[in-house]
Structure formats: C-alpha cells, structure tokens
Design a protein around this motif. Structure first.
Motif, PDB file in Angstrom:
ATOM      1  N   PRO A 155       9.716  10.874  -6.020  1.00 12.36           N
ATOM      2  CA  PRO A 155      10.834  10.679  -6.956  1.00 12.36           C
ATOM      3  C   PRO A 155      11.358   9.247  -6.974  1.00 12.36           C
ATOM      4  N   TRP A 156      11.228   8.556  -5.845  1.00 13.55           N
ATOM      5  CA  TRP A 156      11.780   7.201  -5.731  1.00 13.55           C
ATOM      6  C   TRP A 156      10.705   6.118  -5.869  1.00 13.55           C
ATOM      7  N   ALA A 157       9.501   6.487  -6.298  1.00 14.53           N
ATOM      8  CA  ALA A 157       8.371   5.558  -6.265  1.00 14.53           C
ATOM      9  C   ALA A 157       8.584   4.335  -7.160  1.00 14.53           C
ATOM     10  N   VAL A 158       9.043   4.550  -8.398  1.00 16.48           N
ATOM     11  CA  VAL A 158       9.217   3.423  -9.325  1.00 16.48           C
ATOM     12  C   VAL A 158      10.289   2.472  -8.813  1.00 16.48           C
ATOM     13  N   GLN A 159      11.399   3.023  -8.324  1.00 20.90           N
ATOM     14  CA  GLN A 159      12.462   2.178  -7.785  1.00 20.90           C
ATOM     15  C   GLN A 159      11.982   1.418  -6.554  1.00 20.90           C
ATOM     16  N   THR A 160      11.156   2.061  -5.724  1.00 19.80           N
ATOM     17  CA  THR A 160      10.621   1.407  -4.534  1.00 19.80           C
ATOM     18  C   THR A 160       9.724   0.242  -4.918  1.00 19.80           C
ATOM     19  N   GLU A 161       8.884   0.443  -5.928  1.00 15.74           N
ATOM     20  CA  GLU A 161       7.992  -0.630  -6.356  1.00 15.74           C
ATOM     21  C   GLU A 161       8.785  -1.789  -6.946  1.00 15.74           C
TER      22      GLU A 161
ATOM     23  N   GLY B 191      11.787  -2.583  -6.041  1.00 17.53           N
ATOM     24  CA  GLY B 191      12.361  -3.220  -4.859  1.00 17.53           C
ATOM     25  C   GLY B 191      11.337  -4.050  -4.105  1.00 17.53           C
ATOM     26  N   ARG B 192      10.103  -3.561  -4.052  1.00 16.35           N
ATOM     27  CA  ARG B 192       9.035  -4.311  -3.369  1.00 16.35           C
ATOM     28  C   ARG B 192       8.831  -5.667  -4.030  1.00 16.35           C
ATOM     29  N   CYS B 193       8.830  -5.681  -5.342  1.00 22.68           N
ATOM     30  CA  CYS B 193       8.641  -6.940  -6.057  1.00 22.68           C
ATOM     31  C   CYS B 193       9.773  -7.922  -5.740  1.00 22.68           C
ATOM     32  N   LEU B 194      11.016  -7.407  -5.677  1.00 19.97           N
ATOM     33  CA  LEU B 194      12.149  -8.278  -5.370  1.00 19.97           C
ATOM     34  C   LEU B 194      12.091  -8.779  -3.929  1.00 19.97           C
ATOM     35  N   ILE B 195      11.730  -7.883  -2.999  1.00 18.36           N
ATOM     36  CA  ILE B 195      11.623  -8.279  -1.584  1.00 18.36           C
ATOM     37  C   ILE B 195      10.523  -9.314  -1.412  1.00 18.36           C
TER      38      ILE B 195
ATOM     39  N   MET C 139       5.972 -13.946 -11.406  1.00 17.49           N
ATOM     40  CA  MET C 139       5.113 -12.805 -11.730  1.00 17.49           C
ATOM     41  C   MET C 139       5.710 -11.505 -11.196  1.00 17.49           C
ATOM     42  N   HIS C 140       6.252 -11.545  -9.966  1.00 18.23           N
ATOM     43  CA  HIS C 140       6.770 -10.307  -9.381  1.00 18.23           C
ATOM     44  C   HIS C 140       8.127  -9.920  -9.962  1.00 18.23           C
ATOM     45  N   LEU C 141       8.901 -10.891 -10.403  1.00 13.91           N
ATOM     46  CA  LEU C 141      10.137 -10.548 -11.094  1.00 13.91           C
ATOM     47  C   LEU C 141       9.835  -9.827 -12.407  1.00 13.91           C
ATOM     48  N   VAL C 142       8.850 -10.346 -13.151  1.00 11.34           N
ATOM     49  CA  VAL C 142       8.430  -9.693 -14.385  1.00 11.34           C
ATOM     50  C   VAL C 142       7.848  -8.310 -14.087  1.00 11.34           C
ATOM     51  N   SER C 143       7.071  -8.210 -13.015  1.00  8.34           N
ATOM     52  CA  SER C 143       6.465  -6.925 -12.642  1.00  8.34           C
ATOM     53  C   SER C 143       7.530  -5.897 -12.327  1.00  8.34           C
ATOM     54  N   GLY C 144       8.583  -6.330 -11.625  1.00 11.68           N
ATOM     55  CA  GLY C 144       9.658  -5.397 -11.305  1.00 11.68           C
ATOM     56  C   GLY C 144      10.296  -4.815 -12.551  1.00 11.68           C
ATOM     57  N   LEU C 145      10.441  -5.646 -13.576  1.00 10.37           N
ATOM     58  CA  LEU C 145      11.004  -5.167 -14.838  1.00 10.37           C
ATOM     59  C   LEU C 145      10.025  -4.255 -15.571  1.00 10.37           C
ATOM     60  N   CYS C 146       8.731  -4.616 -15.511  1.00  9.59           N
ATOM     61  CA  CYS C 146       7.717  -3.812 -16.213  1.00  9.59           C
ATOM     62  C   CYS C 146       7.577  -2.426 -15.610  1.00  9.59           C
ATOM     63  N   ILE C 147       7.628  -2.346 -14.294  1.00  7.47           N
ATOM     64  CA  ILE C 147       7.417  -1.045 -13.655  1.00  7.47           C
ATOM     65  C   ILE C 147       8.569  -0.090 -13.976  1.00  7.47           C
ATOM     66  N   LEU C 148       9.753  -0.635 -14.201  1.00  6.36           N
ATOM     67  CA  LEU C 148      10.874   0.217 -14.573  1.00  6.36           C
ATOM     68  C   LEU C 148      10.665   0.824 -15.953  1.00  6.36           C
ATOM     69  N   ALA C 149       9.902   0.117 -16.794  1.00  4.35           N
ATOM     70  CA  ALA C 149       9.655   0.615 -18.146  1.00  4.35           C
ATOM     71  C   ALA C 149       8.507   1.611 -18.200  1.00  4.35           C
TER      72      ALA C 149
ATOM     73  N   LEU D  35       0.829  -1.215   0.000  1.00  3.71           N
ATOM     74  CA  LEU D  35       0.000   0.000   0.000  1.00  3.71           C
ATOM     75  C   LEU D  35       0.860   1.260   0.000  1.00  3.71           C
ATOM     76  N   THR D  36       1.973   1.221   0.711  1.00  4.14           N
ATOM     77  CA  THR D  36       2.876   2.380   0.734  1.00  4.14           C
ATOM     78  C   THR D  36       3.474   2.621  -0.643  1.00  4.14           C
ATOM     79  N   SER D  37       3.902   1.555  -1.284  1.00  2.00           N
ATOM     80  CA  SER D  37       4.480   1.688  -2.627  1.00  2.00           C
ATOM     81  C   SER D  37       3.458   2.252  -3.605  1.00  2.00           C
ATOM     82  N   PHE D  38       2.219   1.756  -3.534  1.00  6.89           N
ATOM     83  CA  PHE D  38       1.170   2.286  -4.409  1.00  6.89           C
ATOM     84  C   PHE D  38       0.919   3.760  -4.115  1.00  6.89           C
ATOM     85  N   GLY D  39       0.888   4.117  -2.839  1.00  5.53           N
ATOM     86  CA  GLY D  39       0.665   5.513  -2.463  1.00  5.53           C
ATOM     87  C   GLY D  39       1.742   6.421  -3.007  1.00  5.53           C
ATOM     88  N   TRP D  40       2.977   5.961  -2.967  1.00  3.11           N
ATOM     89  CA  TRP D  40       4.080   6.759  -3.495  1.00  3.11           C
ATOM     90  C   TRP D  40       3.995   6.898  -5.011  1.00  3.11           C
ATOM     91  N   LEU D  41       3.535   5.838  -5.689  1.00 10.45           N
ATOM     92  CA  LEU D  41       3.341   5.949  -7.133  1.00 10.45           C
ATOM     93  C   LEU D  41       2.292   7.009  -7.452  1.00 10.45           C
TER      94      LEU D  41
END
Length: 470
Positions: A411-417, A419-423, A448-458, A400-406
């Motif tokens: 400024p760090w929201a995409v990187q945080t998300e 990271g969330r997927c990796l964690i 799914m979350h590894l792919v999501s982490g890559l997608c969110i960076l794009a 929820l925090t990551s979504f809120g930051w998005l």
C-alpha cells in the motif's frame, strides 16, 4: 582484419570460460594475486547470454516461452523476477565489502600454516588435480547446504525463484560465502592458492550457463558433466527432485554418492504417463519480491523454531538436520510431506500485474542501479572508505526494497519510492560535500531523481486481486 580477429578471440575466450574451456597454461600463475578476476571479466558475457536466451524464447515456438500462461513451457521470464535475481547477486557482491574475502583469507591461513607439502603450481598434473579437488569440495558444500538446515538458510535464496533462466544463476545469498569457505580448507593443505583462486572462479562460471530451459537433453554428457537438464532437476520442487544433483561441474560425484536423478522427460521415461515436468522454486513459496524477506526469511524461521523447540538435543537437530526435519521424522525429513506437482499444468507463479508505466520506470532505474553498482564493485574492498560503503549499501538495498514493494503492490510502495528519490538526492549532496562525487555528476542525478519522484506519484498500479499469474 586485426580488429576482427581480436574480437573473435575475445568472444571465444569469454564464452569458453563459461564452459571451463580454458588453457591450463594461460590460467596458471605463481602468485594468487596475479590471477585475473575472471568473474568480473565475464559480466559482458552474462549480459549476452541473457539477451540470447530471451531472443531464443521470443522467436521460437511463436514466443510461447514469454507468454504469461499457466502452461508448461510458457512464462519463462518476468521483469519482477529478473530484478529480484540480479539484485540478489548485487547484494552478495556487496556483502564481501563488510567481511573482506573470508574464503581467500581462510584458505591462505591454512595453506601458510598447515600445508603438508609445497607443490609447483605450474605443473599440468596439479592443474588437473585442482579441477577435480575444487569440484569435489563444491559438491560437499552444496550437499550440506541442502541437508543442513542452518546452511540451507545461506543457500535458500538461490532456489527462491519460480523461474529458471540465466538470471536465476545470479540470485545468490548474502550469507553463502560465509558458509562455503569451510569446504575449501582441505584443499589448502596442499593446493597452491593461485590454482585455488583460478579453479574456484571457473567452477562458479561453469554453473552459470546451466541455468536455462532452452537447452535440452545432452545425451551421454548427462552422465559426465552437470547439464541444464540435470540442474533443472536440482532446482525442482517436485518430490523426485528434492536433494538431487548437487554437482558443480561433474555429475559423476552425484552418481558416485547416490544423489543422481535424471529429468523425467523423453527419452528417460518408458511411457508418456511417466513424464513429470519440473516446477521450480521452494516447496513452500514465499510470494514476495522484498529482498529483505528473500534473503532472511529462512534464517529467521530457523532461529524462531530453534528458540521454541524444547530440549537441547532437538534444538541442535533444528539447526543441523535437514530443513524438512521435525520430531518423528528421519534426518532429512519425509518426501511424502513434499507437496505433489500436477503434471497437466504447472503451479501458478507469483506475478502480481503492474502497469506498463511502473515496469518501465523500474527498468530505467534498475539499469541505473546496475551501472552505478558496477562502478563501485570495481573498487577493492580494502580501498573503500566506510562512509562510501554505508551510502552505497543504503542506495542498493533501499532501491531493491522499493522496487520489490512496487512489484508486491504494498500500500505504501509509491510513497516509499518517491521518498527514496528524495533521500537519494540528499545522499548525493553528502557525497558531493565529502568529495566522493563531483557536482558534474551529482547535479544531473539529483534533477533526474526529483523528476522521478514526481513521475512515480502520477503512475498507477493495475488493480488486481489475484497475486498468482493465470
């Protein structure tokens, strides 16, 4: 035919509970442990009413209610707000796993040790009395939650949305259950716990459906029960709405105790110039979707103010007078200090625009969060291992925090998300190692979350400089 009648019976029963249309005999039990979890059973009906409300706004008045315009009657839904509201409901549900059922256990303690009379819970008159008693207790809790600053810190979350729809009803505070229990204890002197548990749930469920703008004035009912119109006033930040309409089920308590106010729309105003549409949210909006700020901002403010205020008498007033109090004002503050609301157009909502890709991404992951949380919340708190509780807490609050930051364009929201997927992949590995989840679940979820982490960076935010919708 049999299956059709079963479906109709299920729907009538489920929707009836939202309106307190229940059979006393079907909801009376000898022991409190036999009372069903009516709120959990109502989750499908929450979903149905949210969908129905959304469709009503979509197909009525040419869909104006969903258009992002700064006009009265428009912009009544937004994904960022919906995620924030439903997410707050998840956090409150999660909080009961840390201090298990304080409301019920405190009630049982008083009933078992201090009750003045033992009454038969199967008596119809006692069921009816329980309806009034629980509702009156809620009125006084709700009033205290607005007129005592420390209690307001446990309730302010519910009023932090600038929208008013069915999801707003789910926006709740982590701390509220640890305050409201105090106002249930007088009933424990004589009301059997089974009736308390049943009526407490029905009282809560009734307050769900009134969070909507698609239901107008209900005529004479406005002077008997709590209605969407009456509760819209309660959620308003217009000066005339402040500290009004605390009712749970019956508005008669507000009429009796002088806190009743009609919505200033036709036919309750004499002239059109007196119409004052309700603007929702806090008098000083917090302008964020960060769940930590939403949940803790006012408590932090109260404690800071108490610390910096001189004199023990004034420190106590900061805690136990109204949230609008400061030195030189009455106990609940001055209405003149409430910012006025223009009648020609509503205040701009906090709604930073994000790309369609980000919205779609959050929606998919949020649905996954709801499903995973639903599975967990079906477990009894006493049966949940500590490690599982900590992992789920990190997952829900972190997501929820990551979504809120998005949504806030941090400024760090995409990187945080990312990271969330990796964690989360690591947490799933821990869960698999400890036997909490099998590899049949963890492996595809990790992928799914590894792919999501890559997608969110794009993905890319839509670059905007204005946070308020226009």
């Amino acid at each position: 035919m049999h299956s059709l009648s079963s479906v109709l019976s299920y729907l009538l029963t489920g929707f009836g509970r939202l309106f307190y249309l229940v059979s006393p005999w079907a909801s009376t039990f000898d022991h409190y442990e036999d009372v069903p979890d009516y709120i959990a059973e109502s989750i499908p009906f929450f979903t149905m009413t949210i969908v129905l409300e959304f469709l009503t706004l979509l197909f009525s008045n040419k869909g104006k209610g969903l258009l992002k315009q700064q006009t009265w009657g428009s912009h009544r839904y937004a994904l960022n707000d919906m995620v924030g509201s439903i997410g707050s409901g998840m956090l409150q549900t999660l909080s009961r796993y840390f201090l298990y059922n304080l409301t019920l256990n405190s009630y049982l303690y008083v009933y078992q040790n201090f009750r003045v009379v033992t009454l038969d819970p199967n008596h119809l008159g006692l069921w009816i009395a329980g309806f009034f008693i629980i509702d009156l207790g809620y009125y006084w809790f709700h009033r205290a939650a607005h007129e005592i600053n420390l209690f307001w810190a446990t309730h302010v979350v519910h009023h932090s949305s600038e929208y008013y729809n069915q999801t707003t009803a789910l926006r709740q505070s982590i701390f509220q259950p640890y305050c409201s229990w105090l106002f249930d204890l007088p009933a424990a002197l004589f009301l059997p716990p089974s009736l308390f548990v049943a009526h407490k749930q029905f009282n809560t469920l009734f307050q769900y459906w009134i969070h909507t703008e698609v239901v107008g004035n209900l005529g004479p009912l406005e002077y008997i029960i709590n209605t969407p119109s009456a509760h819209r006033v309660h959620h308003g930040r217009n000066p005339y709405c402040i500290d009004k309409n605390y009712a749970g089920t019956l508005i008669i308590w507000d009429i009796l105790f002088g806190t009743f106010e009609l919505e200033r729309v036709e036919p309750h105003v004499k002239e059109s110039k007196d119409v004052a549409p309700v603007a929702y949210g806090l008098t000083h909006p917090i302008d964020t979707f960060d769940p930590f700020t939403v949940q803790f901002h006012h408590l932090s403010h109260v404690l800071r103010t108490c610390y910096t205020t001189s004199g023990w008498s004034n420190k106590l007033k900061v805690l136990f007078y109204g949230p609008g109090w400061h030195q030189g004002t009455p106990r609940t503050g001055l209405l003149e200090e409430i910012p006025p609301i223009a009648t020609d157009q509503p205040p701009a909502k906090y709604d930073p625009p994000v790309s369609l890709a980000i919205n779609a991404y959050v929606l998919v992951h949020f649905v996954g969060l709801i499903m995973a949380s639903g599975i967990f919340f079906n477990l009894k708190p006493s049966t949940v291992p500590a490690l599982s509780l900590y992992l789920v807490t990190i997952y829900i609050f972190g997501t929820l925090t990551s979504f809120g930051w998005l949504f806030d364009h941090k400024p760090w929201a995409v990187q945080t998300e990312c990271g969330r997927c990796l964690i989360l992949c690591l947490l799933l590995k821990v869960a698999e190692h400890h036997g909490i989840m099998g590899s049949a679940w963890t492996t595809p979820l990790q992928a799914m979350h590894l792919v999501s982490g890559l997608c969110i960076l794009a993905a890319r935010h839509t670059p905007k400089t204005h946070a308020k919708s226009e």
